[in-house]
Every structure is written in structure tokens, then in C-alpha cells.
Design an enzyme around this catalytic site. Structure first.
Site, PDB file in Angstrom:
ATOM      1  N   GLY A 136     -19.948   0.025  35.351  1.00  0.00           N
ATOM      2  CA  GLY A 136     -19.275  -1.247  35.523  1.00  0.00           C
ATOM      3  C   GLY A 136     -20.020  -2.105  36.527  1.00  0.00           C
ATOM      4  O   GLY A 136     -20.805  -1.605  37.339  1.00  0.00           O
ATOM      5  N   CYS A 137     -19.780  -3.403  36.490  1.00  0.00           N
ATOM      6  CA  CYS A 137     -20.492  -4.322  37.381  1.00  0.00           C
ATOM      7  C   CYS A 137     -20.117  -4.086  38.841  1.00  0.00           C
ATOM      8  O   CYS A 137     -20.993  -3.902  39.699  1.00  0.00           O
ATOM      9  CB  CYS A 137     -20.234  -5.765  36.966  1.00  0.00           C
ATOM     10  SG  CYS A 137     -18.494  -6.191  36.700  1.00  0.00           S
ATOM     11  N   TYR A 138     -18.819  -4.087  39.154  1.00  0.00           N
ATOM     12  CA  TYR A 138     -18.404  -3.854  40.536  1.00  0.00           C
ATOM     13  C   TYR A 138     -18.854  -2.478  41.044  1.00  0.00           C
ATOM     14  O   TYR A 138     -19.388  -2.369  42.156  1.00  0.00           O
ATOM     15  CB  TYR A 138     -16.889  -3.969  40.671  1.00  0.00           C
ATOM     16  CG  TYR A 138     -16.289  -5.328  40.443  1.00  0.00           C
ATOM     17  CD1 TYR A 138     -16.635  -6.422  41.235  1.00  0.00           C
ATOM     18  CD2 TYR A 138     -15.335  -5.523  39.448  1.00  0.00           C
ATOM     19  CE1 TYR A 138     -16.052  -7.668  41.034  1.00  0.00           C
ATOM     20  CE2 TYR A 138     -14.745  -6.765  39.243  1.00  0.00           C
ATOM     21  CZ  TYR A 138     -15.105  -7.832  40.033  1.00  0.00           C
ATOM     22  OH  TYR A 138     -14.527  -9.062  39.840  1.00  0.00           O
TER      23      TYR A 138
END
EC number: 1.2.1.38
Length: 310
Positions: A116-118
Site C-alpha cells: 500500500g502507499c501509506y
């Protein structure tokens, strides 16, 4: 013969970005379903099983369904961009720089879970400190972050860009995930090597692409003798020998008046910073990346290239 790549969900935000990145490549053959046939289950299953690598850009349940379609076909390898398999023990986690041997694990894996990005930013900041023994068991980690609105997919893009949308968002910046149960928390906990879940407060800004992830720390609650310098050294050592994750020097960081969330928009790299004032007891760790680059599509293409290098 060029390896065959099928992007299942190529018309979504992540899928479109991956396809754009691969549009001019001649070393792979892109398989595609016409948009009018997207719901043709038989054609989709045939495409999945005809690919050397299937890149799934789907919601969690649809990804699980797609994996079942190829589970008996050992000729098909899979990169999944949903949250469905990111903490699954049988899937390689697709953050190639996470550890020295992670790229090798991705290269040899049949199943790769794209991060995921975060969590990409959070794990980059947290895991090296856990590995070095600087961040102790039980530390109450907090992760604060702001993302470009493309991270919310087509629906949020429409809400942010179309003032006539029935659920238009006009705020220049907003918090969400208010109950503290964001779907990325298990991923941060597992791959950050944490023994307790972090408090995660995500937000979205009125810019399309870009991301800032922050992890503030109290030095006097870390391992004895921990300093801003030792934390920076741990990050430098952990990410030495690669050119995707850059640990910015303390001197350069001190000279910065601000961090621009969109600085790395359109790029597939990430920058890490350690901020603080020498002699004080607080530091702020910051990761800067593109939510659609190293945080999504860029990482998927990187993982595909690693798998093709096997």
C-alpha cells in the site's frame, strides 16, 4: 517470445497507470480485454491463464476470485495490488528495498503482494529502527500522512475534480479513517515488525499525486542512547546499496524550510528525512513519495521486472 502480461482491472486508476508505464515497452506482450467485455468471466479467466504474469488491480474480493482462477496453473505468476494478501505468509511482500534480500524473494516468488502507499512510507521509516533495536517493544507508534486524492480511485477523483458531482468534496484538506481502523494498519504492523498496532491518521489534500508520511518519536522512550544521528545512521545503513530509497543527509534536511508533498509526483523513488533539533528529545521521521508511483503502479512494474529477471 516476449512474456505475456495481463492487467486485470486495467481501466481503474492503478491499472491505467501500469499500462501507461508499459505502453512503449517491446520486451513484454500486453494482453487486454476490450472494455465492453470487462464482465465476460470466461474471457477474463482465459486471459489470466494465458499470462506469464497477471497483475491484479481489483478490489480485495475480486482479487481473491482471480487468484482462485489461476491457483492450479503453475505457469501463471501473480502481482496483486489490493490489500487481500499483504500480510499473507505465502505471498512475498513487494517492497523490494525493505530488506537486503527482499528483491531476491520477489524475483523467485510466484505470488507477490504489492504494498500500500501509506505502508510503503511507514515501513521504510519504522522497520530499520526495529531491526537495529532502536525502537523498543511496546512503543506507541503514531503515523500521520497526507496523500494526493488519486489514492481514492476513480470515485474520489470525480468528487475532487467535478464540482457538480452529487457528493463533491470541496475541502482543500481533510482527515478520514477517523475510527482508527484503516485497512493499512495490519500491513504497517506486520512489515514494520511492530508488536502493537500504530495509531494511523490519514488525510487527503487537494492535489492529484504525492504523499508525505510522518512518524514522530520521543528519544527518551527509545533504546538507551538513541539520538537523531543514530536513527539517521540506521536508515542509511538499512537502505545502502540501492538507488530507489534516498536517505537525505541531516545537513540537507536542516536547511529545508518545508516539505513539498508533490515533489516526487510522477517518480518511482522515495526520500526519507530525519528532522529535529540537536540536544532535544524529539525527532520527526518523514517519507516523501508518489502515492501512484512507488506507492502503487511504479512498485508493481518494478516487481514485474524483478520477477521477469528470474
Amino acid at each position: 517470445m516476449a512474456p505475456k502480461i495481463f492487467i486485470d482491472g486495467e481501466h481503474g486508476t492503478t491499472g491505467l497507470q501500469i499500462r501507461t508505464r508499459m505502453a512503449d515497452r517491446r520486451d513484454v506482450e500486453l494482453l487486454s480485454i476490450p472494455e465492453a467485455e470487462r464482465r465476460n468471466a470466461a474471457m477474463r479467466e482465459d486471459m489470466l491463464n494465458s499470462a506469464d504474469i497477471a497483475i491484479l488491480c481489483l478490489p480485495d474480493d475480486a482479487s481473491k476470485e482471480a487468484v482462485k482462477m489461476v491457483s492450479a496453473n503453475n505457469n501463471v505468476r501473480v502481482i496483486d495490488t489490493s490489500t487481500a494478501f499483504r500480510v499473507h505468509p505465502d505471498w512475498a511482500y513487494g517492497f523490494a528495498e525493505m530488506d537486503k534480500d527482499q528483491g531476491g524473494k520477489i524475483t523467485s516468488a510466484r505470488f507477490v503482494a504489492n504494498p500500500g502507499c501509506y505502508p510503503t512510507g511507514a515501513v521504510a521509516l519504522i522497520r530499520p529502527l526495529r531491526a537495529a533495536g532502536i525502537l523498543p517493544d511496546g512503543y506507541p507508534v503514531t503515523v500521520n500522512a497526507v496523500s494526493g486524492y488519486t489514492g481514492g480511485g476513480k470515485q474520489m477523483i470525480a468528487q475532487m475534480e467535478n464540482a457538480d458531482h452529487p457528493d463533491a468534496i470541496t475541502a482543500p484538506h481533510f482527515l478520514y479513517g477517523l475510527p482508527l481502523t484503516h485497512k493499512h494498519v495490519p500491513e504497517m504492523t506486520t512489515h514494520g515488525l511492530l508488536d502493537r498496532a500504530p495509531i494511523f491518521s490519514p488525510s487527503v489534500g487537494k492535489f492529484a499525486q504525492g504523499m508525505i508520511v510522518q512518524v514522530p518519536l520521543h528519544l527518551d522512550n527509545l533504546a538507551e542512547g538513541a539520538t537523531m544521528e543514530s536513527i539517521h545512521a540506521a536508515l542509511v545503513g538499512h537502505f545502502a546499496g540501492q538507488d530507489v530509497v534516498q536517505v537525505v543527509s541531516l545537513a540537507e534536511s536542516r536547511a529545508l524550510p518545508r516539505i513539498n508533498a508533490v515533489e516526487l509526483a510522477g517518480k518511482d523513488t522515495m526520500k526519507l528525512f530525519v528532522f529535529g533539533t540537536p540536544g532535544t528529545s524529539q525527532v520527526n521521521l518523514v517519507a516523501l513519495l508518489d502515492n501512484l508511483g512507488k506507492g502503487a503502479s511504479g512498485a508493481a512494474v518494478q516487481n514485474m521486472d524483478l520477477m521477469l529477471s528470474a
